[in-house]
Write a protein that holds these residues in place. Structure first.
Motif, mmCIF file in Angstrom:
data_model
loop_
_atom_site.group_PDB
_atom_site.id
_atom_site.type_symbol
_atom_site.label_atom_id
_atom_site.label_comp_id
_atom_site.label_asym_id
_atom_site.label_seq_id
_atom_site.Cartn_x
_atom_site.Cartn_y
_atom_site.Cartn_z
ATOM 1 N N ALA A 183 72.433 -5.453 -51.092
ATOM 2 C CA ALA A 183 72.535 -4.471 -51.449
ATOM 3 C C ALA A 183 71.137 -4.133 -51.730
ATOM 4 O O ALA A 183 70.455 -4.856 -52.240
ATOM 5 C CB ALA A 183 73.486 -3.562 -52.311
ATOM 6 N N GLN A 184 70.407 -3.140 -50.336
ATOM 7 C CA GLN A 184 68.673 -2.764 -51.379
ATOM 8 C C GLN A 184 68.619 -2.492 -52.063
ATOM 9 O O GLN A 184 69.560 -1.373 -53.191
ATOM 10 C CB GLN A 184 68.663 -2.519 -49.383
ATOM 11 C CG GLN A 184 67.079 -1.994 -49.921
ATOM 12 C CD GLN A 184 66.949 -1.389 -48.267
ATOM 13 O OE1 GLN A 184 67.679 -1.049 -47.765
ATOM 14 N NE2 GLN A 184 66.283 -1.909 -48.004
ATOM 15 N N SER A 185 67.817 -2.423 -53.196
ATOM 16 C CA SER A 185 67.717 -1.469 -54.411
ATOM 17 C C SER A 185 67.121 -0.452 -54.231
ATOM 18 O O SER A 185 66.668 -0.142 -53.756
ATOM 19 C CB SER A 185 66.403 -2.656 -55.598
ATOM 20 O OG SER A 185 65.354 -2.662 -54.820
ATOM 21 N N TYR A 186 67.459 0.528 -55.321
ATOM 22 C CA TYR A 186 66.323 1.826 -54.645
ATOM 23 C C TYR A 186 65.302 1.930 -55.532
ATOM 24 O O TYR A 186 65.428 1.624 -56.800
ATOM 25 C CB TYR A 186 67.866 2.846 -55.591
ATOM 26 C CG TYR A 186 67.383 4.304 -55.516
ATOM 27 C CD1 TYR A 186 67.110 5.049 -54.205
ATOM 28 C CD2 TYR A 186 67.606 5.097 -56.878
ATOM 29 C CE1 TYR A 186 66.494 6.797 -54.746
ATOM 30 C CE2 TYR A 186 66.089 6.508 -56.751
ATOM 31 C CZ TYR A 186 66.471 7.195 -55.580
ATOM 32 O OH TYR A 186 65.720 8.260 -55.162
ATOM 33 N N ASN A 187 64.540 1.904 -54.938
ATOM 34 C CA ASN A 187 63.162 2.371 -55.898
ATOM 35 C C ASN A 187 62.898 3.979 -55.627
ATOM 36 O O ASN A 187 61.916 4.527 -54.991
ATOM 37 C CB ASN A 187 61.914 1.594 -54.904
ATOM 38 C CG ASN A 187 60.423 1.968 -55.696
ATOM 39 O OD1 ASN A 187 60.645 2.483 -56.948
ATOM 40 N ND2 ASN A 187 59.887 0.747 -55.665
ATOM 41 N N PRO A 188 62.770 4.067 -57.031
ATOM 42 C CA PRO A 188 61.929 5.780 -57.264
ATOM 43 C C PRO A 188 60.771 6.358 -56.861
ATOM 44 O O PRO A 188 60.644 7.132 -56.025
ATOM 45 C CB PRO A 188 62.380 6.284 -58.624
ATOM 46 C CG PRO A 188 62.565 5.339 -59.453
ATOM 47 C CD PRO A 188 63.023 4.181 -58.138
ATOM 48 N N ASP A 225 59.192 5.159 -54.119
ATOM 49 C CA ASP A 225 59.069 5.170 -52.890
ATOM 50 C C ASP A 225 59.685 6.457 -52.183
ATOM 51 O O ASP A 225 58.251 6.907 -51.540
ATOM 52 C CB ASP A 225 60.109 4.109 -52.339
ATOM 53 C CG ASP A 225 59.580 2.501 -52.501
ATOM 54 O OD1 ASP A 225 58.535 2.425 -52.435
ATOM 55 O OD2 ASP A 225 60.291 2.100 -52.003
ATOM 56 N N VAL A 226 60.327 6.951 -53.227
ATOM 57 C CA VAL A 226 61.025 8.632 -52.976
ATOM 58 C C VAL A 226 59.990 9.555 -52.869
ATOM 59 O O VAL A 226 59.810 10.166 -52.292
ATOM 60 C CB VAL A 226 62.207 8.397 -52.773
ATOM 61 C CG1 VAL A 226 62.316 9.919 -53.233
ATOM 62 C CG2 VAL A 226 62.895 7.706 -52.847
#
Length: 120
Positions: free
Chosen positions: A2-7, A9-10
């Motif tokens: 799973a691709q990790s969520y980077n806040p 980037d948002v």
């Protein structure tokens, strides 16, 4: 995996979006023609501006009876061109057909009014 969520980037995407909106707004503001400042008339300038060129005594009468929009600074009368233009347009006489339509509408609203047709 799973691709990790980077806040971050948002946040970066949102900041770029806000920056683009601000730049667009800046370009629109710069390219928009400036609004022309409204013009003020003194009593004599107003008399010359009005189509029927009234006497100053006539304009004083209109001011006294609150028939014309004006501003008073001390003892000096001032008139705003945009307000005078609106005032002139409001003084337009209605056509016979417009008056007849208003009369019909009034009669229909009143008790027992049976609409009549005038000027047809």
């Amino acid at each position: 995996m799973a691709q990790s969520y980077n806040p971050f980037d948002v946040l970066e995407l949102r900041l770029n979006s806000i920056e683009n909106l601000l730049l667009d707004f800046k370009h629109q503001y710069i390219s928009a023609p400036p609004k022309q400042a409204d013009q003020w008339f003194d009593l004599n300038e107003l008399c010359n501006y009005l189509p029927d060129k009234p006497a100053t005594a006539t304009v004083y009468g209109w001011v006294h009876t609150a028939q014309i929009p004006c501003h008073k600074g001390g003892k000096k009368l001032r008139f705003l061109k945009s307000e005078i233009d609106i005032w002139l347009l409001q003084g337009r006489k209605k056509t016979l057909q417009q008056t007849a339509l208003e009369a019909d509408a009034y009669l229909l609203k009143s008790k027992g009014g049976a609409g009549r047709t005038y000027g047809k």
